[in-house]
Design a protein around this motif. Sequence first.
Motif, PDB file in Angstrom:
ATOM      1  N   VAL A   1       0.840  -1.203   0.000  1.00 11.14           N
ATOM      2  CA  VAL A   1       0.000   0.000   0.000  1.00 11.14           C
ATOM      3  C   VAL A   1       0.871   1.247   0.000  1.00 11.14           C
ATOM      4  O   VAL A   1       0.626   2.199  -0.717  1.00 11.14           O
ATOM      5  N   GLN A   2       1.938   1.203   0.851  1.00 12.39           N
ATOM      6  CA  GLN A   2       2.795   2.384   0.936  1.00 12.39           C
ATOM      7  C   GLN A   2       3.631   2.540  -0.336  1.00 12.39           C
ATOM      8  O   GLN A   2       3.954   3.656  -0.748  1.00 12.39           O
ATOM      9  N   ALA A   3       4.005   1.422  -0.985  1.00 10.44           N
ATOM     10  CA  ALA A   3       4.865   1.493  -2.166  1.00 10.44           C
ATOM     11  C   ALA A   3       4.117   2.035  -3.378  1.00 10.44           C
ATOM     12  O   ALA A   3       4.665   2.811  -4.156  1.00 10.44           O
ATOM     13  N   ARG A   4       2.873   1.584  -3.551  1.00  5.57           N
ATOM     14  CA  ARG A   4       2.123   1.992  -4.740  1.00  5.57           C
ATOM     15  C   ARG A   4       0.732   2.483  -4.349  1.00  5.57           C
ATOM     16  O   ARG A   4      -0.280   1.924  -4.763  1.00  5.57           O
ATOM     17  N   PRO A   5       0.670   3.526  -3.535  1.00  3.97           N
ATOM     18  CA  PRO A   5      -0.638   3.964  -3.032  1.00  3.97           C
ATOM     19  C   PRO A   5      -1.590   4.413  -4.135  1.00  3.97           C
ATOM     20  O   PRO A   5      -2.772   4.109  -4.101  1.00  3.97           O
ATOM     21  N   LYS A   6      -1.071   5.124  -5.158  1.00  5.85           N
ATOM     22  CA  LYS A   6      -1.973   5.657  -6.182  1.00  5.85           C
ATOM     23  C   LYS A   6      -2.553   4.557  -7.054  1.00  5.85           C
ATOM     24  O   LYS A   6      -3.756   4.521  -7.311  1.00  5.85           O
ATOM     25  N   SER A   7      -1.672   3.674  -7.520  1.00  5.33           N
ATOM     26  CA  SER A   7      -2.163   2.622  -8.408  1.00  5.33           C
ATOM     27  C   SER A   7      -3.103   1.674  -7.672  1.00  5.33           C
ATOM     28  O   SER A   7      -4.118   1.237  -8.219  1.00  5.33           O
ATOM     29  N   LEU A   8      -2.785   1.332  -6.412  1.00  6.67           N
ATOM     30  CA  LEU A   8      -3.637   0.441  -5.634  1.00  6.67           C
ATOM     31  C   LEU A   8      -4.972   1.108  -5.317  1.00  6.67           C
ATOM     32  O   LEU A   8      -6.019   0.468  -5.356  1.00  6.67           O
ATOM     33  N   ALA A   9      -4.921   2.387  -4.980  1.00  7.20           N
ATOM     34  CA  ALA A   9      -6.158   3.112  -4.687  1.00  7.20           C
ATOM     35  C   ALA A   9      -7.058   3.143  -5.918  1.00  7.20           C
ATOM     36  O   ALA A   9      -8.277   2.981  -5.831  1.00  7.20           O
ATOM     37  N   SER A  10      -6.426   3.356  -7.087  1.00 10.35           N
ATOM     38  CA  SER A  10      -7.196   3.377  -8.329  1.00 10.35           C
ATOM     39  C   SER A  10      -7.815   2.000  -8.601  1.00 10.35           C
ATOM     40  O   SER A  10      -8.974   1.894  -9.007  1.00 10.35           O
ATOM     41  N   PHE A  11      -7.014   0.940  -8.374  1.00 16.33           N
ATOM     42  CA  PHE A  11      -7.506  -0.423  -8.580  1.00 16.33           C
ATOM     43  C   PHE A  11      -8.656  -0.729  -7.615  1.00 16.33           C
ATOM     44  O   PHE A  11      -9.668  -1.310  -7.993  1.00 16.33           O
ATOM     45  N   ALA A  12      -8.505  -0.303  -6.345  1.00 18.14           N
ATOM     46  CA  ALA A  12      -9.533  -0.547  -5.338  1.00 18.14           C
ATOM     47  C   ALA A  12     -10.827   0.168  -5.709  1.00 18.14           C
ATOM     48  O   ALA A  12     -11.929  -0.397  -5.595  1.00 18.14           O
ATOM     49  N   GLU A  13     -10.689   1.418  -6.162  1.00  8.44           N
ATOM     50  CA  GLU A  13     -11.889   2.176  -6.534  1.00  8.44           C
ATOM     51  C   GLU A  13     -12.591   1.532  -7.726  1.00  8.44           C
ATOM     52  O   GLU A  13     -13.820   1.412  -7.756  1.00  8.44           O
ATOM     53  N   LYS A  14     -11.798   1.060  -8.708  1.00  9.49           N
ATOM     54  CA  LYS A  14     -12.372   0.422  -9.892  1.00  9.49           C
ATOM     55  C   LYS A  14     -13.135  -0.855  -9.499  1.00  9.49           C
ATOM     56  O   LYS A  14     -14.253  -1.100  -9.966  1.00  9.49           O
ATOM     57  N   ALA A  15     -12.520  -1.663  -8.617  1.00  6.03           N
ATOM     58  CA  ALA A  15     -13.166  -2.902  -8.173  1.00  6.03           C
ATOM     59  C   ALA A  15     -14.436  -2.599  -7.393  1.00  6.03           C
ATOM     60  O   ALA A  15     -15.476  -3.252  -7.573  1.00  6.03           O
ATOM     61  N   LEU A  16     -14.356  -1.591  -6.516  1.00  5.95           N
ATOM     62  CA  LEU A  16     -15.513  -1.229  -5.697  1.00  5.95           C
ATOM     63  C   LEU A  16     -16.691  -0.808  -6.568  1.00  5.95           C
ATOM     64  O   LEU A  16     -17.826  -1.243  -6.343  1.00  5.95           O
ATOM     65  N   ARG A  17     -16.433   0.052  -7.580  1.00  2.00           N
ATOM     66  CA  ARG A  17     -17.534   0.526  -8.424  1.00  2.00           C
ATOM     67  C   ARG A  17     -18.149  -0.632  -9.213  1.00  2.00           C
ATOM     68  O   ARG A  17     -19.351  -0.640  -9.475  1.00  2.00           O
ATOM     69  N   LYS A  18     -17.339  -1.610  -9.590  1.00  2.00           N
ATOM     70  CA  LYS A  18     -17.888  -2.782 -10.297  1.00  2.00           C
ATOM     71  C   LYS A  18     -18.839  -3.553  -9.384  1.00  2.00           C
ATOM     72  O   LYS A  18     -19.920  -3.968  -9.785  1.00  2.00           O
TER      73      LYS A  18
END
Length: 720
Positions: A1-18
Motif C-alpha cells: 500500500v505504501q509502495a504503490r498507493p496511487k495505483s492500488l487506490a485506483s484499482f480498489a476504486e475500480k473494483a468497488l464501483r464494479k
Amino acid sequence: VQARPKSLASFAEKALRKYQEIFGVENFYLELVHHPESPTQIDINNRLIELAEKTGAPLVGTKDVHYLEEDDAEAQDALQCIHAGKLLSDNNRFTIRTMDHSLRPADEMVKAFSDVPGAVANTRAIADRCGVKLELGKNLLPKFDVPQGETEMSYLRKLSEAGLRERYGAEPPPEAIERLNFELDTVERMGFPGYFLIVQDYVNWAKNNGVVVGPGRGSAAGSIVAYALKITNLDPLKYGLLFERFLNPDRISMPDVDMDFDDVRRKDVIQYVTEKYGADRVAGIITFGTMAARAAVRDVGRVLGWTFQEVDRVAKVVPPPVQGKNIPIDVSRKDNPELKALDEADPRVGQLLDLASKLEGTSRHASQHACGIVIAPAPLVEYAPLQKAQGGDVDRVIQYSLHPCEAVGLLKMDFLGLSNLTIIRDCLEIIEAVHGDEVDIDSLPLDDEQTYELLGRGETTGVFQLESDGMKRYIRELRPSCIDDIIAMVALYRPGPMQFIDSFIARKHGKEKIAYLHPGMENSLKSTYGILVYQEQFMQISKEWCGFTGGQADTLRKAVGKKKIDLMRKVKAEFVEGAVKHGGATQDVAETFWVQLEEFANYCFNKSHAACYGLIAYQTAFLKAHYPECFMAALLNSDSLNMDRVTIEVEECRRMGMTVLPPDVNESFSGFSVVRDSVLRSSQTSQRPTSQGLMDGEPATRDVRRGTIRFGLLAIKGLG
C-alpha cells in the motif's frame, strides 16, 4: 500500500464501483476493523474512509474475534500451534498474539468508531437484513412415489399385509395380524408411512440385485411391519422383540432403521438412492473430532515443548471417559488425588492443565460420518450448508453433524458396510460354482445339528462375533443348542454382563438352579435361564408384571438407561405401585427388583440388535460347518491384505484337514480359489478359469483330498 498507493487506490476504486454495479450502492459495504494495536490496520481504515467518501459506499465497523475473553489468547495460540504442528516457543511461526482478538464490549466499539457516523449502526442494519429462519422439530421426509390411486399409507398397508401372508402363510396367526394393525396405526398417527416405504424400497432393491443385506440392526428388528416388508429378517413375535423399543407410541420421534450391507456392494445401494431421489438431495454427514481430556493434555504438552515422557506422566493420570462420557479436566483436578498432587507440586503442570482445560471439547478436525446418509425432499441447499466430501461413496456432506441434522428434521439413514456379509456373498458364489448348490442364506434351518456341533467344539475362527479366544472358551463350555443361546452370548460377552456368563452356562446345563425373584417374571426371563440380559426383558416385565403400556415401558427403559433422575423417581413410584397392584408382588420384592434394575441399566443390551447379530453368527457358522473350503476361501479373500489374519486362517484350514496350495502363476487367481472336485490338475492339463476363481479342465493326473484351496496372487505382498 505504501509502495504503490496511487495505483492500488485506483484499482480498489475500480473494483468497488464494479461491485456496486452488481449488488447496488446500498448493498456493498466497506469494513473498518477495530485493531488499535496495528498501525497498518489504522492506515487501511483511513484509506477506506476516503474511498467511502468518494464512492458513497456505506461503512461498517467490525472486530476480528477469535476468542471471547482476553485471557483466552494463549489457549487460541496453542490451538493454532496444534493445527500447524509448531511449538509455542517458535518465533518464526504465524501468530495473532500480537493483537487482541477477544470479543469487546459494545460501549468500547461505539467509542472506537465515534468519528465515523453510522459505522456501528450499520452492523445492526446488516443483521436486520439477514432473514435466515431455521424450523426445528419438523420432519423433512422425501415423497415416495406410489401407484395411482394409492396414498403412502394405503400402499404401505397393502405391502405389509401381503408381506405378512408371505412370512406366515395364507392365514397369519391372530397375534401377528393384531401386532401389524397396531404398528400400522401407530406409524400412520406419527406420520411415518413414507419412511418405511423408502427403506423397504432400497433394501429390497439391494436384495434383488445381488447385495447381501443383514437380517437387521438395532431396535428396528422389533417391528413386524419391517419384518413383513423384508427390511428385517427376524420374527419379532418368535424372539420377543418389542415394537415400542423402536417407536414409542407416546412420543413422536423419527424412526431409526440402520442397515448392514456387504461392504463391497454398499456403494451400489447408495448410488441407487442417489439416482432415485436426485444427486442434489442425497449427501453424507459431517463429523467433528473433538479434544477429549487426555488428547488435549497430550496436544498441549507437545506444543509447550515437553518430552513424550513428561507429557505421558500427566496424561496417564487424567481419568479416561466413563461409559463414553468424558470427565472434565477441571473436575479431575479437584477429585483425582494423583492429578491434584502433580498439579500442586509443579507449576508447569498447572500451566499445562490450564491450557488443556480451555481447549477441551474444541473441534480438532472435520471428517465424514462412516455410514450416515441424508435424503431430502428438495435440493439440500434449501436445508443445510454443504461441502465436498473427503472421499467415500458420496460426493458431498452436509455441514450439520448428526444431532443438528436430526434437529432440522432431515431424514438420516445408516448404510453400514459389514465385511462378514461380503464373506457370505463370496462364499455363496463359490458354493454354487463348486457344488451347484443355491443356498438361501435368509432361509436356513435354525436347528441344524452340524452347526451347533461346530460351535460346541469352539471352531469359530471366522465366525461373526464368536471368534475371540475368550468367546471360544465360553462357547465350548456352553455347547449352544438353539439360536437363543447364541443371541444371549452376543449380549453377555461385554464388560459388565460378562460376570453372568458362568452362571448362564451353569443354569443351561442344570448345574445351578434357575430362580426368579417373582413368578411373574418367568415368561420374560426363561429364554435366558432366569438371568436379566436384555432391555426388552425388563420392558416386558413392566408390561406383564406392572401393567405398563408399551409406551410407558419404553419411557422406563430410557429413564433407567440414561439415568434421568427426575424421570426415574416418577417411573419408580409407578413401577412399584403397578407391581404390587397388578403383579401381586410385595413392596419389598418390587423395591428389590428396582435396585437390580438400576444396576442392570449400566450394561443392559438391546435384544433386537443381539438377535440380528446372533443370526449372522449362526449363518457364518452354518456355512463353515457345511461348506468349509468355500467358507475359508471367502474368509481368506476378505483378509487377503492382512498377512497376520491370512496366517491364522491358513493354519485354521490345515487344522480342519484342508490343503492350502502355494501361489502358482498358472493356476492362481487374484483371490483365493477352491480347486473344483477336490482334485489338483497337472500343469500339462488344459485349464479354463471361471469367474468364481475355480479350476476346470481335463481329468486329473493325481488326487488331492476334499477341501483344496489355491493361494491368491493379491495376497502376495507387493504384487500389484
